[in-house]
Design a protein around this motif. Structure first.
Motif, mmCIF file in Angstrom:
data_model
loop_
_atom_site.group_PDB
_atom_site.id
_atom_site.type_symbol
_atom_site.label_atom_id
_atom_site.label_comp_id
_atom_site.label_asym_id
_atom_site.label_seq_id
_atom_site.Cartn_x
_atom_site.Cartn_y
_atom_site.Cartn_z
ATOM 1 N N ASP A 143 0.948 -1.362 -0.050
ATOM 2 C CA ASP A 143 0.017 0.036 -0.076
ATOM 3 C C ASP A 143 0.754 1.196 -0.091
ATOM 4 O OD1 ASP A 143 -2.120 -1.668 0.132
ATOM 5 O OD2 ASP A 143 -2.935 -1.114 2.140
ATOM 6 N N LEU A 144 2.056 1.345 0.752
ATOM 7 C CA LEU A 144 2.841 2.328 1.024
ATOM 8 C C LEU A 144 3.520 2.656 -0.450
ATOM 9 C CD1 LEU A 144 3.730 4.216 3.078
ATOM 10 C CD2 LEU A 144 5.650 2.911 3.756
ATOM 11 N N LEU A 145 3.855 1.628 -1.081
ATOM 12 C CA LEU A 145 4.601 1.785 -2.391
ATOM 13 C C LEU A 145 3.608 2.429 -3.478
ATOM 14 C CD1 LEU A 145 6.981 1.551 -4.260
ATOM 15 C CD2 LEU A 145 6.484 -0.714 -4.634
ATOM 16 N N ALA A 146 2.407 1.890 -3.525
ATOM 17 C CA ALA A 146 1.430 2.104 -4.541
ATOM 18 C C ALA A 146 1.082 3.760 -4.178
ATOM 19 C CB ALA A 146 0.087 1.334 -4.512
ATOM 20 N N LEU A 147 0.780 4.083 -3.105
ATOM 21 C CA LEU A 147 0.249 5.242 -2.687
ATOM 22 C C LEU A 147 1.386 6.387 -2.875
ATOM 23 C CD1 LEU A 147 -1.836 4.902 0.284
ATOM 24 C CD2 LEU A 147 -2.827 5.455 -1.861
ATOM 25 N N ARG A 148 2.610 5.869 -2.691
ATOM 26 C CA ARG A 148 3.930 7.070 -2.921
ATOM 27 C C ARG A 148 4.028 7.212 -4.397
ATOM 28 N NH1 ARG A 148 8.974 6.692 -4.789
ATOM 29 N NH2 ARG A 148 10.499 8.416 -4.036
ATOM 30 N N ILE A 149 3.557 6.078 -5.293
ATOM 31 C CA ILE A 149 3.871 6.475 -6.843
ATOM 32 C C ILE A 149 2.787 7.291 -7.276
ATOM 33 C CG2 ILE A 149 3.470 5.178 -8.858
ATOM 34 C CD1 ILE A 149 5.152 2.760 -7.674
ATOM 35 N N ILE A 150 1.365 7.065 -6.756
ATOM 36 C CA ILE A 150 0.393 7.559 -7.434
ATOM 37 C C ILE A 150 0.397 8.988 -7.026
ATOM 38 C CG2 ILE A 150 -2.135 7.850 -6.911
ATOM 39 C CD1 ILE A 150 -2.174 5.003 -6.584
ATOM 40 N N PHE A 151 0.781 9.393 -5.682
ATOM 41 C CA PHE A 151 0.916 10.755 -5.324
ATOM 42 C C PHE A 151 2.045 11.675 -5.467
ATOM 43 C CE2 PHE A 151 -2.766 9.245 -2.975
ATOM 44 C CZ PHE A 151 -3.697 10.188 -2.817
ATOM 45 N N SER A 152 3.032 10.866 -6.152
ATOM 46 C CA SER A 152 4.306 11.345 -6.749
ATOM 47 C C SER A 152 4.029 12.280 -8.048
ATOM 48 C CB SER A 152 5.481 10.369 -6.796
ATOM 49 O OG SER A 152 5.896 9.650 -5.631
ATOM 50 N N VAL A 153 3.002 11.668 -8.773
ATOM 51 C CA VAL A 153 2.800 12.402 -9.779
ATOM 52 C C VAL A 153 2.306 13.772 -9.816
ATOM 53 C CG1 VAL A 153 1.606 12.086 -12.201
ATOM 54 C CG2 VAL A 153 2.330 10.188 -10.863
ATOM 55 N N PRO A 154 1.219 14.142 -9.152
ATOM 56 C CA PRO A 154 0.900 15.467 -8.906
ATOM 57 C C PRO A 154 2.020 16.273 -8.436
ATOM 58 C CG PRO A 154 -0.446 14.011 -7.660
ATOM 59 C CD PRO A 154 0.401 13.092 -8.439
ATOM 60 N N PHE A 155 2.525 15.743 -7.263
ATOM 61 C CA PHE A 155 3.589 16.462 -6.563
ATOM 62 C C PHE A 155 4.737 17.113 -7.316
ATOM 63 C CE2 PHE A 155 7.516 16.771 -4.066
ATOM 64 C CZ PHE A 155 7.242 17.716 -3.158
ATOM 65 N N MET A 156 5.156 16.020 -8.521
ATOM 66 C CA MET A 156 6.237 16.293 -9.173
ATOM 67 C C MET A 156 5.780 17.252 -10.338
ATOM 68 S SD MET A 156 9.036 15.200 -8.279
ATOM 69 C CE MET A 156 10.048 15.762 -9.694
ATOM 70 N N PHE A 157 4.491 17.273 -10.883
ATOM 71 C CA PHE A 157 4.074 18.000 -11.753
ATOM 72 C C PHE A 157 3.899 19.694 -11.113
ATOM 73 C CE2 PHE A 157 1.433 14.869 -14.294
ATOM 74 C CZ PHE A 157 2.480 14.729 -15.181
ATOM 75 N N ALA A 158 3.436 19.475 -9.919
ATOM 76 C CA ALA A 158 3.385 20.900 -9.226
ATOM 77 C C ALA A 158 4.848 21.508 -9.122
ATOM 78 C CB ALA A 158 2.639 20.947 -7.758
ATOM 79 N N VAL A 159 5.985 20.908 -8.845
ATOM 80 C CA VAL A 159 7.199 21.478 -8.564
ATOM 81 C C VAL A 159 7.662 21.742 -9.840
ATOM 82 C CG1 VAL A 159 9.526 20.399 -8.161
ATOM 83 C CG2 VAL A 159 7.741 19.717 -6.761
ATOM 84 N N MET A 160 7.440 20.983 -10.982
ATOM 85 C CA MET A 160 7.896 21.322 -12.366
ATOM 86 C C MET A 160 7.219 22.862 -12.937
ATOM 87 S SD MET A 160 8.570 17.778 -14.556
ATOM 88 C CE MET A 160 9.247 18.641 -15.658
ATOM 89 N N VAL A 161 6.054 22.880 -12.684
ATOM 90 C CA VAL A 161 5.492 24.190 -12.927
ATOM 91 C C VAL A 161 5.941 25.336 -12.000
ATOM 92 C CG1 VAL A 161 3.259 25.286 -12.809
ATOM 93 C CG2 VAL A 161 3.225 23.158 -13.715
ATOM 94 N N ILE A 162 6.266 25.093 -10.712
ATOM 95 C CA ILE A 162 6.702 26.151 -9.981
ATOM 96 C C ILE A 162 8.160 26.323 -10.394
ATOM 97 C CG2 ILE A 162 7.448 26.554 -7.561
ATOM 98 C CD1 ILE A 162 5.331 24.985 -6.649
ATOM 99 N N LEU A 163 9.015 25.695 -10.593
ATOM 100 C CA LEU A 163 10.330 25.999 -10.979
ATOM 101 C C LEU A 163 10.781 25.875 -12.443
ATOM 102 C CD1 LEU A 163 12.353 22.901 -8.880
ATOM 103 C CD2 LEU A 163 11.812 25.335 -8.221
ATOM 104 N N ARG A 164 9.771 25.338 -13.331
ATOM 105 C CA ARG A 164 10.172 25.683 -14.814
ATOM 106 C C ARG A 164 8.915 26.537 -15.451
ATOM 107 N NH1 ARG A 164 12.606 20.810 -16.120
ATOM 108 N NH2 ARG A 164 14.413 20.531 -14.752
ATOM 109 N N ARG A 165 7.808 26.807 -14.739
ATOM 110 C CA ARG A 165 6.856 27.497 -15.450
ATOM 111 C C ARG A 165 6.318 26.880 -16.507
ATOM 112 N NH1 ARG A 165 5.944 30.770 -10.879
ATOM 113 N NH2 ARG A 165 7.829 31.857 -10.500
ATOM 114 N N ARG A 166 6.466 25.501 -16.719
ATOM 115 C CA ARG A 166 6.313 24.934 -17.836
ATOM 116 C C ARG A 166 6.285 23.496 -17.883
ATOM 117 N NH1 ARG A 166 9.803 23.413 -21.496
ATOM 118 N NH2 ARG A 166 12.039 24.357 -21.175
#
Length: 298
Positions: free
Chosen positions: A35-58
């Motif tokens: 469960d821990l691995l699955a939820l980490r993978i799933i919620f990594s996606v929106p988190f990383m998208f948000a980071v890329m938008v903040i740091l790269r603006r695109r």
């Protein structure tokens, strides 16, 4: 010079965060690792998208990513390999085996050296040869005394080294490749969560809201150091990064022995001693090269 100072500070901070991760997992004892691995993978996606938008603006376009199919394939492979290493790491964190995790990260550079020789045709220096021999002796001593291999440490160290090898063949930048690794595995992780949730066998989904948030929080808490590391890598030298990476297992070792009360007997002391001696030799060699670089003529 200022850039290097910033890079060094970011790298040191990232390794400190990694080293302190055991404190977080003390709130999830005996967690369901699947469960821990699955939820980490799933919620990594929106988190990383948000980071890329903040740091790269695109965000990188799908067409651009698709043009480099080899990097896309290697990102998927890197994600799978990281899952194995992270699975072992998480099991160690949640089953009072932080010392085993520390050992895994101490021997990781030696696995990386070996893979570099086997796959990248790199040449070992005298100090690196000595370090590999000493690490082998340290592990062999544990096997001889305990009668079993330190599997968790070996899996962590070897698979994280394989992950680093895969990264050598990925031409995307660090943030993009990490995001892709999670995004490509997310459908499998989501299917697992939906199936176990429907069948009523998911420990995480059946737990209280605080525990569930701790499961979900494993995504940003483990990705934050990686982001600082990605920001550091372009601002400092690989030599400095290589020397500072021992901050992580050292902190984990100190937490395991002095805070969590894990057993550090004479056998482990001798085993760690062999490995530490090898790492000291490599570090001294790296420092020597830093201060004795030939001056290029003007």
């Amino acid at each position: 010079m200022q850039t290097h100072r910033v890079g060094n500070a970011l790298a040191a901070f990232s390794f400190m965060l990694w080293g302190l991760l055991p404190l977080y997992y003390q709130f999830l004892p005996q967690a369901n690792i699947n469960d821990l691995l699955a939820l980490r993978i799933i919620f990594s996606v929106p988190f990383m998208f948000a980071v890329m938008v903040i740091l790269r603006r695109r965000m990188p376009s799908l067409a651009t990513l698709w043009q480099d199919k080899r990097s896309l394939l290697m990102s998927a492979l890197a994600g799978l390999i990281m899952c194995v290493s992270w699975y072992a790491f998480t099991w160690a964190m949640t089953h009072d085996q932080v010392l085993a995790a520390s050992l895994g990260f101490f021997i990781n550079p030696l696995f990386a050296i070996t893979l570099g020789v086997l796959f990248l045709k790199e040449k070992l220096t005298l100090a690196q040869k000595a370090a590999v021999v000493l690490a082998t002796m340290g592990i062999a001593y544990q096997v001889w005394y305990y009668g079993e291999l330190p599997w968790i440490s070996l899996i962590m160290g070897s698979f994280f080294a394989l992950y680093g090898l895969c990264k050598k063949f990925i031409r995307y930048d660090a943030l993009t490749s990490v995001t892709l690794e999670a995004a490509l595995l997310a459908p499998i992780a989501l299917a697992y969560v939906l199936i176990t949730g429907f069948m009523g066998t998911s420990t995480a989904l059946a737990s209280d809201s605080n525990t569930l948030m701790l499961y979900i929080g494993s995504a940003p808490i483990t990705l934050a150091p990686l982001i600082f590391f990605a920001l550091a890598i372009s601002r400092t030298s690989l030599t400095m990064v290589g020397l500072m990476q021992y901050i992580e297992p050292t902190l984990q070792f100190l937490l395991a022995v002095f805070l969590f009360g894990e057993m550090f007997d004479e056998v482990k002391a001798i085993s760690f001693g062999f490995i530490w001696l090898g790492l000291i030799l490599c570090s001294l060699e790296a420092i020597s090269k830093m201060f004795h670089r030939p001056v290029r003529p003007a």
